[in-house]
Design a protein around this motif. Structure first.
Motif: not given
Length: 261
Positions: A46-55, A79-84, A27-37
């Motif tokens: 799952y993190i993006l769709e459950t916690s980040v994008y809805p908020r 996006a997850d870092e922006g939320q953080f 699997s290779r992530h296609q999100e723009v700015g994807h830098k997850s380790l």
């Protein structure tokens, strides 16, 4: 699809492209700015769709989508870092902040939305053109009045502020996502400008995971070039008695430094 005897299938549903080569799924992530380790792209999604994008605030969502069209979109804060960052700023009740390295302004917008109406951000970047990509969205969000943008290298501005004397210990939070070869030089100055109990956040401190890779491992040229500078910074921060640190595997790694004296 078969290529040279290899079976390859792709799916971009949910932001993940899955390739199958001879029965092995990758699997290779296609999100723009994807830098997850994270080793699992599905878990990151799952993190993006459950916690980040809805908020995600609508202005940030709009800016993220606009930035996706930029040829250098990988430079953006994820996006997850922006939320953080947005939550962190609220937790510490930040009011006077600084950002070095702005790009199109996603992390800047996350900061501006978190600050009170009379909050201030000194934002510096060598390229105003990139900042102006996000500026209309920042203005529409009603937070542009919080931002003082300066185009050009940050080090001369920091030197002037230190020489002035009145800026010592006045910043609640400082975020650095800029030229990695100057991170040490930034730290030497920022430690005087952040208040005791205030935070400095250095982005990309795990640098694509290259910090634990053998020196002869294959790497992209820019990753290899900046790797030693990131390693130098991490070593220096760990030994600095003026701060407490916490390195987090959010985005491409962010190290929080709390000034204690």
């Amino acid at each position: 699809m078969a290529i040279n005897g290899e079976t390859k299938t792709e799916s971009t549903n949910g932001g993940i492209k899955t390739e199958s080569t001879n029965g092995e799924q990758v699997s290779r992530h296609q999100e723009v700015g994807h830098k997850s380790l994270l080793q699992s792209d599905a878990l990151y999604q799952y993190i993006l769709e459950t916690s980040v994008y809805p908020r995600e605030p609508e202005p940030m969502k709009e800016l993220r989508k606009v930035t996706a069209k930029h040829p250098w979109n990988l430079m953006t804060t994820s996006a997850d870092e922006g939320q953080f960052l947005n939550m962190l700023l609220k937790l510490v009740n930040a009011k006077n902040t600084m950002e070095i390295g702005v790009f199109t302004g996603y992390s800047l917008l996350a900061t501006a939305l978190a600050l009170p109406d009379d909050g201030k951000i000194l934002a510096m970047d060598i390229n105003r053109e990139n900042y102006e990509v996000g500026l209309p969205i920042i203005e529409k969000a009603g937070v542009a009045h919080k931002i003082n943008f300066k185009e050009g290298p940050a080090l001369p501005v920091l030197d002037q502020m230190i020489a002035n004397g009145k800026y010592h210990g006045t910043f609640d939070f400082i975020f650095v996502d800029a030229d990695k070869d100057n991170y040490i030089n930034y730290h030497k100055r920022l430690i005087d400008l952040v208040k005791v109990g205030g935070l400095i956040g250095y982005d990309n401190t795990l640098w694509n995971g290259s910090v634990v890779a053998p020196s002869d491992a294959p790497m992209r040229k820019y990753v290899r070039y900046y790797r030693d500078f990131v390693l130098e910074l991490n070593k220096a921060l760990a030994a600095d008695p003026r701060i407490e640190i916490c390195m987090l595997p959010v985005g491409d790694g962010i190290t929080l430094c709390r000034r204690i004296n």
